[in-house]
Scaffold this motif. Sequence first.
Motif, PDB file in Angstrom:
ATOM      1  N   UNK A 175      54.513  48.806  30.487  1.00 51.44           N
ATOM      2  CA  UNK A 175      54.788  47.682  31.380  1.00 51.44           C
ATOM      3  C   UNK A 175      53.890  46.486  31.074  1.00 51.44           C
ATOM      4  N   UNK A 176      54.467  45.291  31.043  1.00 48.06           N
ATOM      5  CA  UNK A 176      53.637  44.085  30.876  1.00 48.06           C
ATOM      6  C   UNK A 176      52.666  43.864  32.028  1.00 48.06           C
ATOM      7  N   UNK A 177      52.889  44.533  33.157  1.00 40.73           N
ATOM      8  CA  UNK A 177      51.973  44.414  34.298  1.00 40.73           C
ATOM      9  C   UNK A 177      50.590  44.983  33.987  1.00 40.73           C
ATOM     10  N   UNK A 178      50.509  45.829  32.962  1.00 42.32           N
ATOM     11  CA  UNK A 178      49.232  46.445  32.576  1.00 42.32           C
ATOM     12  C   UNK A 178      48.603  45.757  31.371  1.00 42.32           C
ATOM     13  N   UNK A 179      49.098  44.609  31.002  1.00 42.52           N
ATOM     14  CA  UNK A 179      48.541  43.882  29.860  1.00 42.52           C
ATOM     15  C   UNK A 179      47.058  43.600  30.066  1.00 42.52           C
ATOM     16  N   UNK A 180      46.237  43.988  29.105  1.00 38.34           N
ATOM     17  CA  UNK A 180      44.807  43.730  29.167  1.00 38.34           C
ATOM     18  C   UNK A 180      44.016  44.657  30.049  1.00 38.34           C
ATOM     19  N   UNK A 181      44.653  45.682  30.621  1.00 42.62           N
ATOM     20  CA  UNK A 181      44.002  46.586  31.562  1.00 42.62           C
ATOM     21  C   UNK A 181      43.646  47.896  30.875  1.00 42.62           C
ATOM     22  N   UNK A 194      35.684  43.886  40.707  1.00 40.73           N
ATOM     23  CA  UNK A 194      37.002  44.004  40.086  1.00 40.73           C
ATOM     24  C   UNK A 194      37.987  44.586  41.104  1.00 40.73           C
ATOM     25  N   UNK A 195      39.018  43.836  41.447  1.00 40.87           N
ATOM     26  CA  UNK A 195      39.978  44.278  42.459  1.00 40.87           C
ATOM     27  C   UNK A 195      40.933  45.312  41.884  1.00 40.87           C
ATOM     28  N   UNK A 196      41.431  46.179  42.767  1.00 41.40           N
ATOM     29  CA  UNK A 196      42.395  47.194  42.338  1.00 41.40           C
ATOM     30  C   UNK A 196      43.715  46.542  41.958  1.00 41.40           C
ATOM     31  N   UNK A 197      44.317  47.042  40.890  1.00 40.05           N
ATOM     32  CA  UNK A 197      45.579  46.503  40.402  1.00 40.05           C
ATOM     33  C   UNK A 197      46.728  47.139  41.180  1.00 40.05           C
ATOM     34  N   UNK A 198      47.597  46.312  41.711  1.00 41.69           N
ATOM     35  CA  UNK A 198      48.791  46.800  42.397  1.00 41.69           C
ATOM     36  C   UNK A 198      50.036  46.269  41.704  1.00 41.69           C
ATOM     37  N   UNK A 199      51.142  46.977  41.883  1.00 36.57           N
ATOM     38  CA  UNK A 199      52.408  46.605  41.251  1.00 36.57           C
ATOM     39  C   UNK A 199      53.520  46.650  42.293  1.00 36.57           C
TER      40      UNK A 199
END
Length: 306
Positions: free
Chosen positions: A251-257, A1-6
């Motif tokens: 933030x929608x960037x974190x959807x499902x996280x 699982x790759x790290x999430x970046x924004x």
Amino acid sequence: MSRLTTPFDFHSTARDVLRDVDLTGQRALVTGGASGIGLETARALVNAGAEVTLAVRRPEAAQAVAQELRAGGRGAVHVAPLDLVDLDSVRRFSADWRGPLHMLVNNAGIMALPELQHSAQGWELQWATNFLGHFALTVGLHAALKAAGGARVVSVSSSAQLLGPVVFDDLHFRFRAYEPFAAYAQAKTACVLMAVEATRRWRDDGILANALHPGAIATGLQKHTGGLKTPPERRKTPEQGAATSVLLAASPLLSGVGGRYFEDCNEAPVVDSRPADFTGVAPYALDADNARRLWVLASTAIGLPA
């Protein structure tokens, strides 16, 4: 699982993160929301259209803050009494909540009490305030979070999780000598573990939880440490400190996280030893077995089945 970046970073503010986000119709709860990064978290959510409740120990003192937020934002603002150290207060708050809850930001906290103090139940006070009270609140609001049809729980942790794990066999310093930052560290590690296990247990209910380090911000949190000791170039304003909280909350960037730990608006790397700059997250803070054990222990402590 790759790290999430924004696209956001150390310098981003809560306003930056929610600039194009519309939270109209969503409800949020921020503990300790009348001061420090809690206030800036609440401000950003209100400005984006959310209905926000400030859960605070001194509701009368928070009314002026609530009025300021109403005047400057688009969403409604409420104030409600909540003392995280008092389980009866937490239970009353949870029982009185009506309707869905889309965002729960477990923000309130205390740090590095110079002397060992215990709650009425005999729990070390930093553990009781920073973790166990928030655990009881989160579990108590499970039905409201589930009713949202997609809710987020935000655990405000700290880089202090790098100072040590949860010492399961002596949580309340009955055997080991009390050390202020050791107590703070295990409470903040527990905040991360709660996010891990809440996500595992509640994902199918549409509830996801993440934890974060807000950064070094000069607030009332440092009243027992003589002020902020971080070098000036590593310090943040309260609005910058709230950025990662609102990222995780809305933030929608974190959807499902879920079940992850963030700093400077990005997922933190897991580190094998403590870096000199105190970045990253310790493996024990994300360990699934530790998270399950903590959930069972905390549930038993507050009188709930595990």
